[in-house]
Scaffold this active site. Structure first.
Site, PDB file in Angstrom:
ATOM      1  N   ASP A   1      -6.255   2.311  -3.342  1.00 33.56           N
ATOM      2  CA  ASP A   1      -7.165   2.068  -2.791  1.00 33.56           C
ATOM      3  C   ASP A   1      -7.962   3.369  -2.147  1.00 33.56           C
ATOM      4  O   ASP A   1      -9.146   3.383  -1.659  1.00 33.56           O
ATOM      5  CB  ASP A   1      -8.003   1.004  -1.812  1.00 33.56           C
ATOM      6  CG  ASP A   1      -6.349   0.815  -1.190  1.00 33.56           C
ATOM      7  OD1 ASP A   1      -5.820   1.604  -0.771  1.00 33.56           O
ATOM      8  OD2 ASP A   1      -6.603  -0.244   0.213  1.00 33.56           O
TER       9      ASP A   1
ATOM     10  N   ASP B   1      -2.621   6.028  -3.044  1.00 33.74           N
ATOM     11  CA  ASP B   1      -1.915   5.656  -2.657  1.00 33.74           C
ATOM     12  C   ASP B   1      -1.089   4.397  -3.635  1.00 33.74           C
ATOM     13  O   ASP B   1      -1.329   4.440  -4.797  1.00 33.74           O
ATOM     14  CB  ASP B   1      -1.926   5.159  -1.738  1.00 33.74           C
ATOM     15  CG  ASP B   1      -3.120   4.189  -1.814  1.00 33.74           C
ATOM     16  OD1 ASP B   1      -3.339   3.770  -2.423  1.00 33.74           O
ATOM     17  OD2 ASP B   1      -2.948   2.588  -0.301  1.00 33.74           O
TER      18      ASP B   1
ATOM     19  N   SER C   1       0.654  -1.204  -0.137  1.00 32.41           N
ATOM     20  CA  SER C   1      -0.269  -0.150   0.144  1.00 32.41           C
ATOM     21  C   SER C   1       0.766   0.958   0.176  1.00 32.41           C
ATOM     22  O   SER C   1       1.685   1.838  -1.209  1.00 32.41           O
ATOM     23  CB  SER C   1      -1.137  -0.230   1.130  1.00 32.41           C
ATOM     24  OG  SER C   1      -1.826   1.035   0.976  1.00 32.41           O
TER      25      SER C   1
END
Length: 436
Positions: free
Chosen positions: A232, A228, A95
């Site tokens: 998401d 990011d 992430s």
């Protein structure tokens, strides 16, 4: 949390905690944990991601699974494909973390794994299986992108004439983001779109909003969108300020209510939300529920009550009527459509919000167990009563460090500051007593 799985999958330093062997063994456990033989695998732009993805595939193939490969893509694309085809989804990503880290997110028919499923996967990691079944089938998922784009084909998103830039964080959505921005805002400018395996989230993306905001200022643009590393989350800016996830939810929710499309006139936010947002929602006749911090709690609240929109101020937003998981790109396109239809800027669309003074501090090197004492519980209840209804008080221990996080928000800045000081003083006093 389990031995390997945290709040959002497995995460660690690539090729150290999270190495090829672990990836292979997790792959072996997939069909046993979920009793599904088909798997879709995608990954982000880190240099370690392809190796880990192929090792997961190898482990799954050794157990006879049918594996489809998506290549570089966003997390929501994997979740959506897994749901549409009722299969296991695996995304290799850390992430918003730096490129040196990596992670594995696992989905059962599009939804995040349960603790029971994760326990089975962890057993395979700890107790390797050395017998190999006849190999399963491996192929590239030719319909992967088209399956995702069908979401947008059913929407009536108006094309934008605003001057736009967007930052893909040198991450997972840099290819699909360009296709969609070119479709709905063809003159928009993309930055953070040159991944080299080492630069994901590096001074770009939603964790470094100065990058997109400076670009918007320098080029006299109307709005900037920033994602990011795995695509998401979304934060938005103009030349003046940054708009967080709660403000974006407010804009979309008020638009849906006006159209008669906001289910139960309700949104889901977290306990970290600014009271100014909550007050503005109430004034628009929109009710809300507040969950613990974490998109899985937001998702559960949405699903259990058939609400359609919710999220976190970090920019993780779920529009459940369109896609069951958070997708920064989908939120950006919906927001663009609202701006085009209303002929208003982001600042104009959220102009009714007056944010309250808000501050978060970390109290370090303190015994976190004092939060469980009755004297501290009573003190916090009393303090919250003094703050009143339109306020925020959140005191919680860190899950990974020896510190306590204190968040306070109130319409009156002096009251907010005084409350913070009194809580810090109480925690430090009790902490020193416990230590003694």
């Amino acid at each position: 949390m389990g031995k390997y799985f945290g709040t959002d999958g497995i995460r660690g330093v690539a090729f150290k905690k999270l190495d090829a062997g672990l990836a292979f063994k997790l792959g072996q456990g997939l069909i046993h944990a979920m009793d599904i033989s088909e798997i879709i695998i995608g990954y982000d732009t880190r240099e370690s991601s392809p190796v880990l993805a192929y090792m997961i595939a190898a482990g799954a193939l050794s157990e006879g699974a049918k594996v489809k490969f998506a290549g570089v893509c966003s997390t929501p694309m994997v979740a959506h494909y897994a749901k549409e085809h009722e299969m296991i989804g695996v995304m290799v990503t850390a992430s918003h973390n730096p490129y040196t880290d990596n992670g594995i997110k696992v989905f059962n028919k599009g939804y995040k794994t349960t603790e029971q499923e994760e326990a089975i996967l962890e057993t395979f990691i700890d107790v390797p299986k050395y017998t190999i079944k006849p190999f399963g089938n491996f192929e590239f998922a030719d319909d992967f992108e088209s399956t995702y784009l069908k979401i947008y084909d059913q929407l009536d998103i108006r094309k934008s004439t605003f001057k736009i830039a967007y930052d893909s964080a040198n991450g997972a959505n840099y290819q699909i983001a360009k296709k969609l921005f070119d479709r709905y805002a063809k003159d928009s400018i993309q930055i953070g779109n040159e991944p080299n395996g080492l630069n994901i989230n590096l001074n770009c993306g939603s964790t470094h909003m100065d990058s997109i905001q400076n670009f918007v200022k320098e080029n006299n643009l109307d709005v900037g969108f920033s994602f990011d590393g795995d695509g998401d989350r979304l934060l938005v800016c103009d030349s003046e300020r940054i708009y967080d996830g709660d403000e974006i939810i407010y804009i979309i929710a008020t638009y849906l209510k006006k159209k008669g499309q906001l289910s139960k006139n309700h949104v889901v936010l977290t306990k970290m939300s600014n009271p100014g947002i909550l007050k503005a929602l109430k004034e628009k006749g929109i009710t809300y529920s507040l969950t613990d911090v974490g998109d899985k709690y937001v998702s559960l609240e949405l699903t259990n009550n058939e609400y359609i929109i919710g999220g976190e101020n970090s920019g993780h937003i779920i529009m459940r009527h369109l896609l069951h998981s958070g997708d920064g790109l989908l939120v950006a396109m919906v927001l663009l459509g609202i701006m085009a239809e209303e002929k208003k800027t982001i600042a104009e669309l959220r102009s009714d919000i007056v944010l309250f003074p808000y501050e978060l501090i970390n109290i370090k090197n303190v015994d976190k167990s004092i939060l469980n004492t009755q004297i501290m519980k009573d003190f916090l209840v009393y303090t919250k009563e003094l703050l009143g209804e339109d306020s925020l008080l959140l005191v919680r221990p860190s899950g990974t460090e020896s510190l306590i996080r204190v968040t306070v928000s109130h319409q009156n800045q002096q009251i907010m500051k005084q409350t913070l000081l009194s809580i810090v003083s109480k925690i430090e006093s009790l902490g020193s007593e416990n230590h003694a």
